[in-house]
Enzyme design. Structure first.
Site, mmCIF file in Angstrom:
data_model
loop_
_atom_site.group_PDB
_atom_site.id
_atom_site.type_symbol
_atom_site.label_atom_id
_atom_site.label_comp_id
_atom_site.label_asym_id
_atom_site.label_seq_id
_atom_site.Cartn_x
_atom_site.Cartn_y
_atom_site.Cartn_z
ATOM 1 N N LYS A 167 0.846 -1.200 0.000
ATOM 2 C CA LYS A 167 0.000 0.000 0.000
ATOM 3 C C LYS A 167 0.881 1.250 0.000
ATOM 4 O O LYS A 167 0.619 2.204 -0.741
ATOM 5 C CB LYS A 167 -0.957 -0.017 1.207
ATOM 6 C CG LYS A 167 -2.051 -1.062 1.038
ATOM 7 C CD LYS A 167 -2.813 -1.385 2.313
ATOM 8 C CE LYS A 167 -3.742 -2.569 2.072
ATOM 9 N NZ LYS A 167 -4.479 -3.024 3.247
ATOM 10 N N GLN A 212 -4.327 -1.246 9.330
ATOM 11 C CA GLN A 212 -4.245 -2.601 8.769
ATOM 12 C C GLN A 212 -4.911 -3.588 9.725
ATOM 13 O O GLN A 212 -4.642 -3.576 10.926
ATOM 14 C CB GLN A 212 -2.768 -2.981 8.535
ATOM 15 C CG GLN A 212 -2.584 -4.332 7.874
ATOM 16 C CD GLN A 212 -3.187 -4.412 6.472
ATOM 17 O OE1 GLN A 212 -3.085 -3.474 5.680
ATOM 18 N NE2 GLN A 212 -3.835 -5.526 6.159
ATOM 19 N N ASP A 227 -10.339 3.712 3.625
ATOM 20 C CA ASP A 227 -10.423 2.257 3.489
ATOM 21 C C ASP A 227 -11.858 1.773 3.720
ATOM 22 O O ASP A 227 -12.147 0.587 3.601
ATOM 23 C CB ASP A 227 -9.460 1.614 4.512
ATOM 24 C CG ASP A 227 -9.089 0.182 4.166
ATOM 25 O OD1 ASP A 227 -9.148 -0.176 2.970
ATOM 26 O OD2 ASP A 227 -8.751 -0.586 5.088
#
Ligand code: NAP
Length: 288
Positions: free
Chosen positions: A59, A103, A126
């Site tokens: 990412k 994450q 996200d």
């Protein structure tokens, strides 16, 4: 079936994601020129899970390739929920950070939901907060969860007609199955959401014009469950680069199918980068 025909059934997530990344890089140039500020994505990794560390690295690389700043934060596995929430709250208040990626999964002693909810909705690139999912379900502007949003982009790129189509989503997780079902419903598909308690799953999948597998079990979806001519999207990613669909068996039935790797995975990354650029534009008052 010959190889050329099989090849023509493959949905090329790499190619579509590259287009999205190129467009995002152009947006980043425009934002930086217009505002004097470079868009920035903060990534937060808690603990040392090697797979999570690899995802974060990918990412960060995509983010930097698109010309954005990345702020990479690695917190100890012993970090408490309170510490993580307060760290994310600080990032939320930092004007140089336009998007925040936590994450997941985080270590099991942490309340993951509380940590997600510390992300301000305008920086939730996200698409993990309850507010984002609610906005997606209500068709209000939001940065949708990246994997289902990326899948929608893929379906559009291949001009899959969703209106009135029967879409069967296998999985109901907050980041994948649930937002996926909402996004398909928003596009006028007739949606069935399946999960571990669904009875006669194979018979349900056999009715699908579009199948999205988001189960987390290798080769779980059988070839003979796929209605001839169906579109098969495999969001699964299991050890050894294996998806949730028995690809070889499904290929002969499907009209279009995503391979693993090279299907949904690259779209998730590209969507994150694109949504970060869009969030930066919004926060910096730049019209794209
Ligand atoms: P998850 O949170 O574990 O959810 C799995 C879902 O599958 C649950 O809703 C579960 O049902 C359902 N399920 C489990 N066993 C089942 C069965 N026997 N029959 C029917 N449904 C069953 O997983 P996730 O985070 O959504 O991820 C799903 C897959 O997508 C994984 O392979 C993951 O690696 C992959 N993934 C890929 C990307 C990407 O970028 N490509 C991103 C995220 C995830 P219950 O709700 O009833 O337990």
């Amino acid at each position: 079936m010959n190889t050329t025909t099989e090849q023509s059934k493959l949905i090329d997530g790499k190619a579509v994601s590259q287009r999205i990344l190129d467009e995002a890089a152009e947006k980043v140039r425009k934002i930086t020129t217009a505002s004097g500020t470079t868009p920035g994505l903060a990534t937060v990794l808690v603990g040392e899970d090697p797979a999570s560390a690899t995802y974060v690295k990918m990412k960060v690389r995509r983010c930097e390739n698109a010309g954005m700043k990345s702020f990479r934060h690695e917190l100890a596995a012993e970090t408490t929920t309170d510490e993580l929430v307060s760290f994310i709250t600080q990032l939320g208040n930092d004007p140089t950070v336009h998007g925040i990626l936590l994450q997941h999964p985080v270590p099991s002693h942490i309340d993951e939901r509380a940590a997600f909810e510390a992300i301000p909705i305008e920086k939730d690139v996200d698409g993990v907060t309850a507010g984002t999912l609610g906005r997606v379900a209500l068709e209000m502007p939001a940065y949708g969860s990246c994997t289902p949003a990326g899948i929608m982009t893929l379906l559009d790129a291949y001009e899959v007609d969703l209106v009135g189509a029967h879409a069967v989503v296998i999985g109901r997780s907050p980041i994948l199955g649930k937002p996926m079902s909402a996004m398909l419903l928003n596009r006028h598909a007739t949606v069935t959401t399946c999960h571990s308690r669904t009875r006669n799953l194979g018979d349900v999948v056999k009715l699908a014009d579009v199948v999205v597998a988001a189960v987390g079990r290798p080769k779980f979806v059988q070839g003979n469950w796929i209605k001839p001519g169906a579109v098969v999207i495999d969001a699964g990613y299991n050890e050894g680069n294996v998806g949730d669909v028995d690809f070889d068996a499904a290929l002969s039935h499907a009209h279009l199918i995503t391979p693993v790797p090279g299907g949904v995975g690259p779209m998730t990354l590209a969507t994150l980068i694109d949504q970060t650029a869009n969030a930066a534009a919004q926060q910096l008052g730049v019209t794209l």
